[in-house]
Design a protein around this motif. Structure first.
Motif, PDB file in Angstrom:
ATOM      1  N   GLY A 164       3.146   4.276  -0.019  1.00  0.00           N
ATOM      2  CA  GLY A 164       2.085   4.761  -0.906  1.00  0.00           C
ATOM      3  C   GLY A 164       0.860   3.862  -0.879  1.00  0.00           C
ATOM      4  O   GLY A 164      -0.285   4.344  -0.889  1.00  0.00           O
ATOM      5  N   TYR A 165       1.091   2.546  -0.822  1.00  0.00           N
ATOM      6  CA  TYR A 165      -0.024   1.585  -0.786  1.00  0.00           C
ATOM      7  C   TYR A 165      -0.899   1.811   0.438  1.00  0.00           C
ATOM      8  O   TYR A 165      -2.139   1.876   0.341  1.00  0.00           O
ATOM      9  N   HIS A 166      -0.286   1.971   1.586  1.00  0.00           N
ATOM     10  CA  HIS A 166      -1.067   2.129   2.814  1.00  0.00           C
ATOM     11  C   HIS A 166      -1.710   3.507   2.910  1.00  0.00           C
ATOM     12  O   HIS A 166      -2.797   3.640   3.499  1.00  0.00           O
ATOM     13  N   GLU A 167      -1.092   4.521   2.343  1.00  0.00           N
ATOM     14  CA  GLU A 167      -1.723   5.843   2.328  1.00  0.00           C
ATOM     15  C   GLU A 167      -3.008   5.828   1.512  1.00  0.00           C
ATOM     16  O   GLU A 167      -4.041   6.366   1.936  1.00  0.00           O
ATOM     17  N   VAL A 168      -2.953   5.207   0.321  1.00  0.00           N
ATOM     18  CA  VAL A 168      -4.150   5.110  -0.525  1.00  0.00           C
ATOM     19  C   VAL A 168      -5.191   4.222   0.136  1.00  0.00           C
ATOM     20  O   VAL A 168      -6.397   4.521   0.117  1.00  0.00           O
ATOM     21  N   LEU A 169      -4.750   3.135   0.759  1.00  0.00           N
ATOM     22  CA  LEU A 169      -5.675   2.219   1.435  1.00  0.00           C
ATOM     23  C   LEU A 169      -6.424   2.936   2.555  1.00  0.00           C
ATOM     24  O   LEU A 169      -7.643   2.781   2.708  1.00  0.00           O
ATOM     25  N   ASP A 170      -5.722   3.742   3.314  1.00  0.00           N
ATOM     26  CA  ASP A 170      -6.363   4.498   4.401  1.00  0.00           C
ATOM     27  C   ASP A 170      -7.389   5.484   3.854  1.00  0.00           C
ATOM     28  O   ASP A 170      -8.468   5.666   4.445  1.00  0.00           O
ATOM     29  N   LEU A 171      -7.061   6.124   2.728  1.00  0.00           N
ATOM     30  CA  LEU A 171      -8.013   7.058   2.116  1.00  0.00           C
ATOM     31  C   LEU A 171      -9.259   6.343   1.617  1.00  0.00           C
ATOM     32  O   LEU A 171     -10.397   6.831   1.790  1.00  0.00           O
ATOM     33  N   ASP A 180      -8.236  12.576  -4.921  1.00  0.00           N
ATOM     34  CA  ASP A 180      -7.533  13.373  -3.910  1.00  0.00           C
ATOM     35  C   ASP A 180      -6.084  12.916  -3.705  1.00  0.00           C
ATOM     36  O   ASP A 180      -5.330  13.543  -2.985  1.00  0.00           O
ATOM     37  N   VAL A 181      -5.712  11.808  -4.345  1.00  0.00           N
ATOM     38  CA  VAL A 181      -4.383  11.219  -4.128  1.00  0.00           C
ATOM     39  C   VAL A 181      -3.374  11.815  -5.106  1.00  0.00           C
ATOM     40  O   VAL A 181      -3.671  11.974  -6.294  1.00  0.00           O
ATOM     41  N   TYR A 189       0.929   2.954  -5.027  1.00  0.00           N
ATOM     42  CA  TYR A 189      -0.150   2.014  -4.656  1.00  0.00           C
ATOM     43  C   TYR A 189      -0.324   0.942  -5.736  1.00  0.00           C
ATOM     44  O   TYR A 189      -0.390  -0.258  -5.438  1.00  0.00           O
ATOM     45  N   LYS A 190      -0.369   1.376  -6.984  1.00  0.00           N
ATOM     46  CA  LYS A 190      -0.548   0.436  -8.081  1.00  0.00           C
ATOM     47  C   LYS A 190       0.651  -0.516  -8.202  1.00  0.00           C
ATOM     48  O   LYS A 190       0.487  -1.701  -8.491  1.00  0.00           O
TER      49      LYS A 190
END
Length: 581
Positions: A164-171, A180-181, A189-190
């Protein structure tokens, strides 16, 4: 040819019974302890069946199928009843730990026995990982409800948070807004961001409650079957009291108008819940793994299987009708349907009681599966298919000690680290495979009901009955699901290409089995009930999707690699050819 035939070498029943019985004096490390009565065995069955199904998956099944899902529970119970009768005959004939693995060794041979033992490892281990993670979610929510906050980095799997952290970071790097997340991804991510740093960029994120409940349950199972029995009986009593209260109170809030339409999405909507409903029943076969700890296995195991199946089916049908009567089926697509309906009708206190009982219900499922898995490994070790250490029995506690610890490790560590997106279907496919083989085993060992076992499947000549049932089934298929039949015919004849065709492969294989078994029944007068059990389980397997089949076959390939590198060479039948049959 000799090497090939060795793959199907079978152990006769006399050899299996000398492998050795648990209460034989001189058994290495003392043997298992016979401590279970028919009441205890029935409680173990109820503990396994009344769990995640009634507190969780019943909601989504009702949402898809409406009130008619109550009939799906009946249909699934009938399918399980055919299998239960076959299990009961095997249990009365071969009262040895190992469940379907041992039964397959006597009927189909060594390779099939290994495959089913390996499939049961997936059923028990993967199933318990899912249950442990679900238990953690319920427990965390309960703690929040009473004001005790557990940091999210201690209640989320490492893999889930990292992903989740890397998905949000990429966005964020792509300049897209956080709106959009998905909420779950943003929470991951948090969690990763706020977690303590251990070394480098690695954070302390783990599902600690899932791990701790697995350790606790494993410890109870390790110290003895008597302690496990006591814990199981208490948990089952609590669950049955809660279910009885839910029914007794809920029936006064039932509005019959909610039962109309009874099957709003037709048969396809009802069958959509097959895997979720069957997931509720997968535990009853765990009863047979305790055969060597029963006081009178040949009498009590068959009774307990039938009692548990009847009690659980009646409860599931009543609960489904009460739930769908209290609120519209359209609102039941939730993870905690029993608590939800009481919140909906203005009884939050009862909703809280249900939430608490769900924690104990999940724990009891963990308990039964953690009992079953080590005993299967122990049986495989006795036969030489696994290293001898897996068959070690503790001299004081009289439990398969090493296998119990390994089982705890196999469940606890993934539950701690991985918030695995394991579908219910993948767990169910291993169980259905076991059920199908047990029914097929009876057709091999006792096709005409002539066994002298203390309990045997009632013999009904399938010579004329099965063809008639096939004709009726085909007619009903065209009448009630003609559109699906037409679509299948279109795809099979070439429309849609391979991508569309591959999803119908399991069903085509099932049709082939139907034809074969119908011909075999006419020619050999096969016993009807095991045949129906085999066909019913195979049909349910076709409903689990081609992707789950591919994962299942991948797991089997890994298991076959282990078998040919160790089990085949070290099999006890290699050392005693006379045992082959």
């Amino acid at each position: 040819m000799s090497s090939f035939s060795n793959l199907f070498r079978r152990k006769d029943i006399g050899a299996i019974l000398q492998n050795p019985p648990a209460d034989v004096e001189g058994h290495s490390h003392g043997g298992l302890e016979r401590n279970l009565s028919v009441r205890d065995l029935t409680a173990l069955g109820i503990a396994a069946v009344i769990g995640a199904g009634i507190f969780s998956t019943i909601g989504n099944a009702s949402h898809d199928g409406g009130p008619a899902v109550s009939l799906l529970f009946v249909f699934t119970a009938i399918a399980c009843a055919f299998s239960a009768l076959c299990y009961a005959q095997f249990a009365a004939t071969i009262p040895i730990s190992g469940s379907a693995y041992t039964y397959a060794y006597a009927s189909f041979g060594e390779l099939t026995a290994w495959i089913i033992g390996w499939a049961l490892i997936m059923e028990y281990a993967v199933g318990n990982i899912v249950v442990a993670i679900s238990w953690s979610d319920y427990f965390t929510g309960l703690m929040e409800g009473i004001g005790v906050h557990i940091p999210t980095y201690l209640t989320m799997g490492t893999q889930s948070a990292y992903k989740g952290y890397h998905e949000v970071l990429d966005l964020m790097l792509a300049g897209k807004p956080l709106a959009d997340v998905a909420p779950a991804t943003l929470e991951a991510y948090k969690t990763w961001n706020s977690a303590p740093v251990l070394f480098g960029d690695f954070r302390l994120v783990c599902d600690l409650p899932a791990f701790l409940i697995t350790v606790l349950i494993t410890a109870v199972v390790y110290v003895g079957i008597k302690e496990s029995k006591t814990a199981s009986n208490l948990l089952v009593l609590l669950k049955l009291i809660v279910v009885a209260v839910v029914i007794a109170v809920g029936v006064f809030y039932v509005q019959p108008a909610n039962w109309s339409p009874f099957a709003p999405n037709g048969i396809s909507g009802v069958l959509k819940g097959v895997s979720a409903v069957f997931f509720a029943y997968i535990g009853f076969d765990a009863i047979s793994t305790t055969a060597e700890e029963c006081k009178n296995p040949q009498r009590d195991l068959p009774r307990a299987m039938i009692y548990a199946l009847i009690i659980c089916t009646v409860l599931y049908v009543i609960i489904t009708l009460v739930l769908t009567g209290m609120v519209s089926y359209k609102e039941l697509g939730v993870g905690d349907p029993l608590a939800f309906v009481f919140q909906k009708v203005g009884l939050p206190q009862l909703a809280g009681v249900v939430a608490v009982s769900a924690i104990f219900a999940m724990a009891s499922v963990l308990l039964v599966f953690q009992i079953g898995q080590p005993r299967i490994w122990m049986s495989m070790s006795r036969d030489g298919l696994l290293p001898p250490i897996f068959g070690r029995v503790h001299p004081k506690f009289h439990t398969p000690s090493f296998s119990t610890i390994v089982t705890g490790f196999f469940v606890g560590v993934p539950a701690l680290l991985l918030n695995m997106d394991l579908v219910i279907d993948l767990t169910s496919i291993g169980t259905l495979f076991a059920f199908a083989l047990v029914c097929g085993g009876i057709l091999i060992l006792d096709p005409h009901g002539t066994s002298e076992a203390r309990f045997k499947v009632p013999y009904i000549n399938g010579q004329f009955v099965l063809p008639v049932l096939m004709v009726i089934g085909i007619a009903l298929l065209f009448v009630y699901n003609g559109a699906a039949v037409s679509e299948m015919g279109r795809v099979v004849t070439g429309a849609g290409g391979y991508e569309a065709f591959r999803h119908y492969i399991p069903m085509l294989v099932f049709f082939g089995f139907c034809i074969y078994l119908t011909i075999a029944s006419v020619r050999r007068r096969l016993s009807l009930l095991p045949t129906l059990g085999l066909l019913t389980n195979l049909y349910l397997m076709t409903q689990l999707g081609i992707n789950n089949w591919l994962l299942f076959f991948g797991w089997l390939v890994l298991g076959l690699a282990l078998y040919f590198n160790y089990g085949y060479k070290h099999s006890k039948l290699n050392a005693s050819p006379a045992a082959n049959s």
